[in-house]
Scaffold this motif. Structure first.
Motif, PDB file in Angstrom:
ATOM      1  N   CYS A 134     -15.832 -32.605 -28.786  1.00  0.00           N
ATOM      2  CA  CYS A 134     -17.148 -32.258 -29.313  1.00  0.00           C
ATOM      3  C   CYS A 134     -16.998 -31.643 -30.704  1.00  0.00           C
ATOM      4  N   PHE A 135     -17.452 -32.348 -31.719  1.00  0.00           N
ATOM      5  CA  PHE A 135     -17.421 -31.845 -33.090  1.00  0.00           C
ATOM      6  C   PHE A 135     -18.779 -31.227 -33.385  1.00  0.00           C
ATOM      7  N   TYR A 136     -18.792 -29.926 -33.627  1.00  0.00           N
ATOM      8  CA  TYR A 136     -20.056 -29.213 -33.744  1.00  0.00           C
ATOM      9  C   TYR A 136     -20.121 -28.408 -35.034  1.00  0.00           C
ATOM     10  N   LEU A 137     -21.307 -27.928 -35.329  1.00  0.00           N
ATOM     11  CA  LEU A 137     -21.533 -27.063 -36.485  1.00  0.00           C
ATOM     12  C   LEU A 137     -22.476 -25.957 -36.068  1.00  0.00           C
ATOM     13  N   SER A 138     -22.139 -24.739 -36.436  1.00  0.00           N
ATOM     14  CA  SER A 138     -23.009 -23.597 -36.155  1.00  0.00           C
ATOM     15  C   SER A 138     -22.688 -22.515 -37.171  1.00  0.00           C
ATOM     16  N   ASN A 139     -23.218 -21.337 -36.938  1.00  0.00           N
ATOM     17  CA  ASN A 139     -22.978 -20.248 -37.888  1.00  0.00           C
ATOM     18  C   ASN A 139     -21.559 -19.708 -37.806  1.00  0.00           C
ATOM     19  N   GLY A 140     -20.880 -19.922 -36.672  1.00  0.00           N
ATOM     20  CA  GLY A 140     -19.512 -19.455 -36.518  1.00  0.00           C
ATOM     21  C   GLY A 140     -18.518 -20.590 -36.680  1.00  0.00           C
ATOM     22  N   ARG A 141     -17.252 -20.306 -36.385  1.00  0.00           N
ATOM     23  CA  ARG A 141     -16.197 -21.316 -36.440  1.00  0.00           C
ATOM     24  C   ARG A 141     -15.234 -21.027 -35.304  1.00  0.00           C
ATOM     25  N   ASP A 142     -15.033 -22.020 -34.446  1.00  0.00           N
ATOM     26  CA  ASP A 142     -14.205 -21.788 -33.269  1.00  0.00           C
ATOM     27  C   ASP A 142     -13.622 -23.111 -32.805  1.00  0.00           C
ATOM     28  N   VAL A 143     -12.580 -23.038 -31.999  1.00  0.00           N
ATOM     29  CA  VAL A 143     -12.003 -24.205 -31.351  1.00  0.00           C
ATOM     30  C   VAL A 143     -11.492 -23.752 -29.991  1.00  0.00           C
ATOM     31  N   PHE A 144     -11.848 -24.498 -28.940  1.00  0.00           N
ATOM     32  CA  PHE A 144     -11.470 -24.092 -27.586  1.00  0.00           C
ATOM     33  C   PHE A 144     -11.710 -25.258 -26.631  1.00  0.00           C
ATOM     34  N   VAL A 145     -11.267 -25.094 -25.378  1.00  0.00           N
ATOM     35  CA  VAL A 145     -11.498 -26.085 -24.326  1.00  0.00           C
ATOM     36  C   VAL A 145     -12.394 -25.466 -23.264  1.00  0.00           C
ATOM     37  N   GLN A 146     -13.356 -26.252 -22.796  1.00  0.00           N
ATOM     38  CA  GLN A 146     -14.248 -25.800 -21.735  1.00  0.00           C
ATOM     39  C   GLN A 146     -14.609 -27.003 -20.863  1.00  0.00           C
ATOM     40  N   ASP A 147     -14.726 -26.792 -19.571  1.00  0.00           N
ATOM     41  CA  ASP A 147     -15.172 -27.863 -18.685  1.00  0.00           C
ATOM     42  C   ASP A 147     -16.680 -28.060 -18.826  1.00  0.00           C
ATOM     43  N   VAL A 148     -17.090 -29.306 -18.966  1.00  0.00           N
ATOM     44  CA  VAL A 148     -18.508 -29.655 -19.000  1.00  0.00           C
ATOM     45  C   VAL A 148     -18.721 -30.765 -17.983  1.00  0.00           C
ATOM     46  N   SER A 149     -19.482 -30.464 -16.945  1.00  0.00           N
ATOM     47  CA  SER A 149     -19.742 -31.434 -15.870  1.00  0.00           C
ATOM     48  C   SER A 149     -18.442 -31.979 -15.287  1.00  0.00           C
ATOM     49  N   GLY A 150     -17.454 -31.099 -15.136  1.00  0.00           N
ATOM     50  CA  GLY A 150     -16.203 -31.476 -14.505  1.00  0.00           C
ATOM     51  C   GLY A 150     -15.192 -32.143 -15.407  1.00  0.00           C
ATOM     52  N   ARG A 151     -15.492 -32.280 -16.701  1.00  0.00           N
ATOM     53  CA  ARG A 151     -14.549 -32.910 -17.619  1.00  0.00           C
ATOM     54  C   ARG A 151     -14.114 -31.920 -18.698  1.00  0.00           C
ATOM     55  N   GLN A 152     -12.806 -31.888 -18.973  1.00  0.00           N
ATOM     56  CA  GLN A 152     -12.308 -31.051 -20.058  1.00  0.00           C
ATOM     57  C   GLN A 152     -12.937 -31.509 -21.370  1.00  0.00           C
ATOM     58  N   THR A 153     -13.493 -30.552 -22.097  1.00  0.00           N
ATOM     59  CA  THR A 153     -14.139 -30.856 -23.373  1.00  0.00           C
ATOM     60  C   THR A 153     -13.576 -29.947 -24.450  1.00  0.00           C
ATOM     61  N   ILE A 154     -13.076 -30.565 -25.510  1.00  0.00           N
ATOM     62  CA  ILE A 154     -12.521 -29.820 -26.641  1.00  0.00           C
ATOM     63  C   ILE A 154     -13.603 -29.640 -27.688  1.00  0.00           C
ATOM     64  N   TYR A 155     -13.853 -28.405 -28.055  1.00  0.00           N
ATOM     65  CA  TYR A 155     -14.820 -28.083 -29.095  1.00  0.00           C
ATOM     66  C   TYR A 155     -14.067 -27.755 -30.378  1.00  0.00           C
ATOM     67  N   VAL A 156     -14.477 -28.352 -31.468  1.00  0.00           N
ATOM     68  CA  VAL A 156     -13.877 -28.012 -32.760  1.00  0.00           C
ATOM     69  C   VAL A 156     -14.972 -27.998 -33.818  1.00  0.00           C
ATOM     70  N   SER A 157     -15.026 -26.916 -34.559  1.00  0.00           N
ATOM     71  CA  SER A 157     -16.023 -26.765 -35.614  1.00  0.00           C
ATOM     72  C   SER A 157     -15.651 -27.631 -36.812  1.00  0.00           C
ATOM     73  N   ILE A 158     -16.633 -28.288 -37.404  1.00  0.00           N
ATOM     74  CA  ILE A 158     -16.361 -29.091 -38.599  1.00  0.00           C
ATOM     75  C   ILE A 158     -16.230 -28.206 -39.838  1.00  0.00           C
ATOM     76  N   LYS A 159     -16.262 -26.892 -39.642  1.00  0.00           N
ATOM     77  CA  LYS A 159     -16.001 -25.983 -40.762  1.00  0.00           C
ATOM     78  C   LYS A 159     -14.514 -25.925 -41.116  1.00  0.00           C
ATOM     79  N   TYR A 160     -13.649 -26.366 -40.202  1.00  0.00           N
ATOM     80  CA  TYR A 160     -12.222 -26.408 -40.509  1.00  0.00           C
ATOM     81  C   TYR A 160     -11.959 -27.505 -41.535  1.00  0.00           C
TER      82      TYR A 160
END
Length: 313
Positions: A134-160
């Motif tokens: 999941c490539f996202y944009l918000s006011n912060g900047r973060d990267v992490f893994v979280q389960d979403v509906s039983g599937r591992q989902t990697i979040y990475v901010s496009i601010k990097y």
């Protein structure tokens, strides 16, 4: 005749709306063999071009992207988002503040980045389950893994920037590959150390051009140099906490952020990443393959590295 025309018009309208919905989905969800690429930043861009009220944020960001809804709920649960203040904050978002990131990134770059990371890593350690990115944009900047509906989902901010994004994706995808294999065990410091160490070492496996500084990209180089000079002191501190858990321990060795992380006096943040990296390095030098390393419990990994005295001593 009039009824027939009305029915044809209704059918045409339905098909147009359906195709628009499908096209929108295609624009933000890119199916891949190992999971999906989710271009969630496009939903945030739609919000920035809207009236920018809370209803718009819910429509374009949270409801449109289950991964972003899951992230929002996670931030609330750990106290990183205040629901009342956040609703007021979104009114102040301006597209000019985010335009530099939106003009730098595009779908082609993301697919190229994804392919370069995933194909290389899958050649080292094949995935056992699908993983979404999941490539996202918000006011912060973060990267992490979280389960979403039983599937591992990697979040990475496009601010990097692209290099850090490459290293971040490699790190988080390594977590997924490792966690799909490791045995169940209590969530304590030694488990976190081994987890972060294996993930941090993966860039070195991907390219001979990468070193410990690239593996520990989340730490300033001067902090890595400090750890090199003070490795024994870190070990002496960590060894008494190996079987402890809780946020206080995480703040001591894992977390970053001034005012949030609370490392031992004189220590930089994230020293567990450095020790974990050295543990992984030693295990590989001792002839243990990365595939086998990922199937071992944390005590076995630490013992085989000979970094710490065995916990039975």
């Amino acid at each position: 005749m009039i009824i027939k025309v009305i029915l044809l018009f209704a059918l045409f309208t339905f098909l147009c709306c359906t195709n628009t919905g499908n096209q929108t989905k295609q624009n933000v969800i890119i199916p891949k063999d190992n999971g999906n690429i989710i271009l969630a930043y496009k939903g945030f861009e739609n919000f920035l071009n809207s009236g920018k009220n809370w209803n718009d944020y819910e429509e374009y960001v949270l409801k449109a992207f289950p991964a972003l809804m899951a992230m929002h709920r996670r931030y609330i649960s750990v106290g990183l988002t205040d629901t009342v203040l956040f609703k007021k904050e979104v009114y102040g978002y301006r597209i000019d503040d985010f335009r530099p990131y939106l003009t730098t990134i595009n779908e082609e770059k993301i697919i190229k980045l994804y392919n370069s990371v995933i194909q290389q890593m899958d050649s080292i350690l094949n995935p056992l389950k699908k993983v979404d990115f999941c490539f996202y944009l918000s006011n912060g900047r973060d990267v992490f893994v979280q389960d979403v509906s039983g599937r591992q989902t990697i979040y990475v901010s496009i601010k990097y920037d692209m290099k850090d994004m490459y290293l971040a994706l490699a790190h988080e995808y390594a977590h997924c590959l490792h966690h799909q294999r490791r045995p169940e065990e209590p969530s304590v410091l030694k488990k976190w150390i081994v987890s972060e160490g294996i993930a941090s070492y993966f860039p070195v496996l991907l390219s001979e051009e990468y070193s410990i500084y690239d593996g520990l990209w989340m730490m300033p180089e001067e902090n890595v140099d400090w750890c090199k000079k003070n490795e024994k002191m870190i070990i002496d501190s960590i060894i008494v906490d190996l079987d402890k858990n809780g946020l206080a321990i995480q703040k001591k060795y894992i977390c970053g952020g001034e005012g949030f992380a609370k490392p031992p006096k004189g220590f930089p943040e994230k020293t567990a990443y450095y020790i974990g990296y050295k543990i992984t390095e030693k295990c590989l030098e001792n002839g243990i393959h990365i595939t086998d390393l990922c199937t071992m419990d944390s005590k076995t990994v630490i013992d085989k590295s000979n970094i710490f005295p065995t916990q039975d001593d």
